[in-house]
Scaffold this motif. Sequence first.
Motif, PDB file in Angstrom:
ATOM      1  N   VAL A  52     -12.643   1.045  -0.178  1.00 52.15           N
ATOM      2  CA  VAL A  52     -12.841   0.387  -1.473  1.00 52.15           C
ATOM      3  C   VAL A  52     -12.737   1.400  -2.606  1.00 52.15           C
ATOM      4  CG1 VAL A  52     -14.444  -0.976  -2.868  1.00 52.15           C
ATOM      5  CG2 VAL A  52     -14.206  -1.459  -0.429  1.00 52.15           C
ATOM      6  N   ALA A  53     -13.176   2.638  -2.370  1.00 54.59           N
ATOM      7  CA  ALA A  53     -13.000   3.681  -3.382  1.00 54.59           C
ATOM      8  C   ALA A  53     -11.519   3.892  -3.668  1.00 54.59           C
ATOM      9  CB  ALA A  53     -13.642   4.980  -2.914  1.00 54.59           C
ATOM     10  N   GLU A  54     -10.688   3.868  -2.639  1.00 51.22           N
ATOM     11  CA  GLU A  54      -9.251   4.021  -2.842  1.00 51.22           C
ATOM     12  C   GLU A  54      -8.667   2.824  -3.584  1.00 51.22           C
ATOM     13  OE1 GLU A  54      -6.203   6.062  -0.105  1.00 51.22           O
ATOM     14  OE2 GLU A  54      -6.278   3.973   0.576  1.00 51.22           O
ATOM     15  N   LEU A  55      -9.122   1.620  -3.254  1.00 51.63           N
ATOM     16  CA  LEU A  55      -8.658   0.427  -3.960  1.00 51.63           C
ATOM     17  C   LEU A  55      -8.973   0.518  -5.451  1.00 51.63           C
ATOM     18  CD1 LEU A  55      -9.827  -2.309  -1.424  1.00 51.63           C
ATOM     19  CD2 LEU A  55      -7.455  -1.714  -1.936  1.00 51.63           C
ATOM     20  N   ILE A  56     -10.190   0.959  -5.777  1.00 53.44           N
ATOM     21  CA  ILE A  56     -10.581   1.088  -7.176  1.00 53.44           C
ATOM     22  C   ILE A  56      -9.715   2.129  -7.873  1.00 53.44           C
ATOM     23  CG2 ILE A  56     -12.452   1.832  -8.706  1.00 53.44           C
ATOM     24  CD1 ILE A  56     -14.405   0.614  -6.612  1.00 53.44           C
ATOM     25  N   ALA A  57      -9.440   3.247  -7.186  1.00 50.26           N
ATOM     26  CA  ALA A  57      -8.607   4.291  -7.764  1.00 50.26           C
ATOM     27  C   ALA A  57      -7.201   3.783  -8.041  1.00 50.26           C
ATOM     28  CB  ALA A  57      -8.559   5.503  -6.834  1.00 50.26           C
ATOM     29  N   VAL A  58      -6.630   3.027  -7.106  1.00 49.09           N
ATOM     30  CA  VAL A  58      -5.291   2.476  -7.307  1.00 49.09           C
ATOM     31  C   VAL A  58      -5.301   1.499  -8.472  1.00 49.09           C
ATOM     32  CG1 VAL A  58      -3.512   1.006  -6.283  1.00 49.09           C
ATOM     33  CG2 VAL A  58      -4.556   2.821  -4.924  1.00 49.09           C
ATOM     34  N   ARG A  59      -6.287   0.629  -8.510  1.00 45.69           N
ATOM     35  CA  ARG A  59      -6.377  -0.354  -9.588  1.00 45.69           C
ATOM     36  C   ARG A  59      -6.495   0.332 -10.948  1.00 45.69           C
ATOM     37  NH1 ARG A  59     -11.344  -4.224  -8.982  1.00 45.69           N
ATOM     38  NH2 ARG A  59     -12.407  -2.336  -9.704  1.00 45.69           N
ATOM     39  N   ALA A  60      -7.199   1.449 -11.000  1.00 42.59           N
ATOM     40  CA  ALA A  60      -7.383   2.168 -12.259  1.00 42.59           C
ATOM     41  C   ALA A  60      -6.210   3.077 -12.578  1.00 42.59           C
ATOM     42  CB  ALA A  60      -8.673   2.987 -12.202  1.00 42.59           C
ATOM     43  N   GLY A  61      -5.214   3.127 -11.699  1.00 44.73           N
ATOM     44  CA  GLY A  61      -4.061   3.973 -11.947  1.00 44.73           C
ATOM     45  C   GLY A  61      -4.348   5.446 -11.781  1.00 44.73           C
ATOM     46  N   ARG A  62      -5.360   5.768 -10.983  1.00 42.35           N
ATOM     47  CA  ARG A  62      -5.790   7.154 -10.864  1.00 42.35           C
ATOM     48  C   ARG A  62      -5.687   7.655  -9.426  1.00 42.35           C
ATOM     49  NH1 ARG A  62     -11.110   6.673 -14.793  1.00 42.35           N
ATOM     50  NH2 ARG A  62      -9.947   6.416 -16.700  1.00 42.35           N
ATOM     51  N   THR A  63      -4.808   7.084  -8.645  1.00 46.26           N
ATOM     52  CA  THR A  63      -4.773   7.370  -7.225  1.00 46.26           C
ATOM     53  C   THR A  63      -4.525   8.833  -6.917  1.00 46.26           C
ATOM     54  OG1 THR A  63      -3.838   5.185  -6.960  1.00 46.26           O
ATOM     55  CG2 THR A  63      -3.776   6.622  -5.056  1.00 46.26           C
ATOM     56  N   GLU A  64      -3.505   9.399  -7.519  1.00 47.66           N
ATOM     57  CA  GLU A  64      -3.158  10.767  -7.146  1.00 47.66           C
ATOM     58  C   GLU A  64      -4.267  11.743  -7.516  1.00 47.66           C
ATOM     59  OE1 GLU A  64      -0.729  11.570  -5.193  1.00 47.66           O
ATOM     60  OE2 GLU A  64      -0.351   9.423  -5.118  1.00 47.66           O
ATOM     61  N   ARG A  65      -4.865  11.556  -8.705  1.00 44.48           N
ATOM     62  CA  ARG A  65      -5.971  12.435  -9.077  1.00 44.48           C
ATOM     63  C   ARG A  65      -7.139  12.253  -8.133  1.00 44.48           C
ATOM     64  NH1 ARG A  65      -6.754  11.182 -15.287  1.00 44.48           N
ATOM     65  NH2 ARG A  65      -5.898   9.205 -14.620  1.00 44.48           N
ATOM     66  N   ALA A  66      -7.409  10.993  -7.731  1.00 45.00           N
ATOM     67  CA  ALA A  66      -8.525  10.738  -6.828  1.00 45.00           C
ATOM     68  C   ALA A  66      -8.282  11.383  -5.471  1.00 45.00           C
ATOM     69  CB  ALA A  66      -8.735   9.229  -6.672  1.00 45.00           C
ATOM     70  N   ARG A  67      -7.064  11.305  -4.973  1.00 42.99           N
ATOM     71  CA  ARG A  67      -6.765  11.857  -3.658  1.00 42.99           C
ATOM     72  C   ARG A  67      -6.799  13.377  -3.663  1.00 42.99           C
ATOM     73  NH1 ARG A  67      -4.756   8.033  -0.119  1.00 42.99           N
ATOM     74  NH2 ARG A  67      -3.683   9.562   1.154  1.00 42.99           N
ATOM     75  N   ARG A  68      -6.561  13.992  -4.818  1.00 40.97           N
ATOM     76  CA  ARG A  68      -6.665  15.443  -4.921  1.00 40.97           C
ATOM     77  C   ARG A  68      -8.101  15.885  -5.164  1.00 40.97           C
ATOM     78  NH1 ARG A  68      -2.157  14.989  -8.467  1.00 40.97           N
ATOM     79  NH2 ARG A  68      -3.560  15.438 -10.199  1.00 40.97           N
TER      80      ARG A  68
END
Length: 369
Positions: free
Chosen positions: A305-321
């Motif tokens: 769900v944390a990844e889903l929220i990151a994708v929805r917020a357009g912040r996936t790459e920063r979140a994964r790093r």
Amino acid sequence: MDVHRLLQSIVDSEEPSVLATIIDVNGHSYRKPGACMLFKLDGEQIGTISPGCLEHDLLERTERVWLSGEGQFEIAQYNMKPEEDAIWGEALGCGGEIRVLLEPVTGLLRELLIEAAAIVGGGRSVTLERRLVHSDITYRIRERVNDTAEPVRFTEIDNVPDRMFFTIRPRPRLVIFGAGKDAEAIYSIARNADFQLVIADWRAGMCTNERFPEALIAIGAPAEIVAELAMSRNDYLIICSHQLQQDKELLGIALPLGLAYIGIMGSKNRIRMLFETFLMPSNVRAPIGLSIGADGPYEIAVSVVAELIAVRAGRTERARRGARADGHNSYLFGGWPEQANGTAQAGIGADAGDDARQHGSSCASSMQR
């Protein structure tokens, strides 16, 4: 994001209520500009704008704001810097300055919020525009024909907001394929993360309202499920049935659709088998979830769900790093900043926006604590 629950409450009940919206933050705050909550005069509160430190003071203001009548508003200011404010700063120590707009949900504002709820419920986005000129406030809503607007923006004159744009978007749909223990855990967390949830499986006995009380249910083979749901680029999909052929069949159908997100649960070896005849596009997360060292279904669900929220917020790459997402703007009614344009008329039109109804006068009370 509490906006959809908030809007539904306004639709369902005529109980007197006051809308509280964060319109500006300087420094640290628990929620960002655009966060909103609803205070009902019967004591019910929907949503939150702080960890609880501001709500009591705001609640004490709501009856006065409601009694002031249609078109009236109040701006409450809170300085929580310890070195500057002995009341809020020393007591809370949060370190930020926050301004909150309080508006009685009555008359035109209530009418437009109900109209906005219908638009969003139909799968379209809408922008609520407020304009403050001296002691007057006007409202209008505009349906987003091409939804490229950023969710929250306001402009100021003499340190007072004069125009605010908030874009309300439909809840994104999350389809969970496979109704096992993994789905139960993800469902239990995602239901509070503002997704419209669908549980999909070919095994009818596993898709019960007792297990998934608030979810839509889709039963059938992968091709039947995709056709029934008319899945599109705005949808999120989690594949977790743990049945290789079923998962592979669904994957083959879903990949060409360009979904917002496809997350696949399983080992690296299993993922290799799933993709032996497919290329892995950028919208696929396999294995699913952020790398947080999760173990067991509920910890894994947190990472998912944390990844889903990151994708929805357009912040996936920063979140994964592991980078911290920056940003002054956040969501009010689910939006991002938009350039101010248009006139101070109330009503509903297309994106270009024909002006409609004009709202009457109001008076602002700005209070510093």
